[in-house]
Write an enzyme that holds these catalytic residues in place. Structure first.
Site, PDB file in Angstrom:
ATOM      1  N   THR A 170       0.840  -1.206   0.000  1.00  0.00           N
ATOM      2  CA  THR A 170       0.000   0.000   0.000  1.00  0.00           C
ATOM      3  C   THR A 170       0.872   1.253   0.000  1.00  0.00           C
ATOM      4  OG1 THR A 170      -1.690  -1.175   1.240  1.00  0.00           O
ATOM      5  CG2 THR A 170      -1.791   1.217   1.340  1.00  0.00           C
ATOM      6  N   GLU A 180      -0.377  -5.231   6.123  1.00  0.00           N
ATOM      7  CA  GLU A 180       0.950  -5.362   5.492  1.00  0.00           C
ATOM      8  C   GLU A 180       1.789  -6.389   6.256  1.00  0.00           C
ATOM      9  OE1 GLU A 180       2.204  -1.280   5.663  1.00  0.00           O
ATOM     10  OE2 GLU A 180       1.314  -0.803   3.732  1.00  0.00           O
TER      11      GLU A 180
END
Ligand code: 5RP
Length: 220
Positions: free
Chosen positions: A28, A103
């Protein structure tokens, strides 16, 4: 080259790490966005991607790349993501975009973490960038007090809710000489979902965009 051009160059270089026929992990942020755009041309070579945020999932879908549920995937050979800070030992601070928990999960599953970053992200010691900590909302004040006891100055990221429905405390002033130990200590505070130190599981490869080209740094 400006910072955005350097991000685009490393994003392009990262495409060569994609393993044809295998699921890809996608991170991201603005650098990851450039990577997703570069990936579009190779979408026929992979069955799909696991995204670390709703933002990246949307961008992948816009390019016609299938977004897979991590629970349906048992192997991710490669995960590509950016960082807010990274050292030459490939320890990182992540979470500037607020996606640190997902993540960290995708990075944990992945066999190889390829970090893509422009040269401004390479630092000798982590900590100039405030460390993001994802916190269950009811624990916000308690966690803030505990982070202060560790020597940090936590600040609530105003108006921001993570994809998991939590809040973020951005912690400045931490002395991060032992990132793996601090990562563990902060994660031990009740109410912390995770923090943005990626030291226990750092990157395996760093593709660094510099004025003289892409520098590749591998885990020491
Ligand atoms: C998002 C992240 C990003 O990787 C980090 O913030 C870097 O972002 P950018 O590529 O926009 O500089 O950790 O949670």
């Amino acid at each position: 080259m400006n910072q955005d051009e350097l991000k685009r160059v490393v994003a392009r270089a990262a495409v060569t790490y994609v393993v044809p026929g295998s699921v890809l992990g996608v991170g991201t942020g603005s650098t990851a966005d450039y990577f997703i755009d570069e990936l579009a041309a190779f979408k026929g070579t992979i069955p799909g991607a696991v995204a670390s945020s709703q933002r990246s999932a949307e961008r992948l879908r816009k390019h016609g790349i299938s977004v897979l549920d991590l629970n349906d995937v048992d192997d991710i050979p490669v995960y590509v993501d950016g960082a807010d800070e990274i050292t030459d030992r490939l320890h990182m601070i992540k979470g500037g975009g607020g996606a640190l928990t997902r993540e960290k999960i995708v990075a944990a599953v992945a066999r190889r973490f390829v970090c893509i970053a422009d040269e401004s992200k390479l630092v000798p010691v982590l900590g100039s960038f405030p460390l993001p900590v994802e916190v269950v909302p009811m624990a916000r004040a308690y966690v803030a007090r505990e982070l202060s006891r560790l020597g940090g100055q936590p600040k609530l990221r105003e108006g921001f809710t993570t994809d998991n429905g939590n809040v973020i405390l951005d912690v400045s002033g931490l002395n991060i000489l032992d990132p793996a130990a601090l990562e563990m200590s902060i994660n031990n505070i009740a109410g912390v979902v995770t923090n943005g130190l990626f030291a226990q599981r750092g990157a395996d490869v760093l593709l660094l965009g510099t004025a003289s080209g892409v520098r590749t740094i591998t885990h020491p």
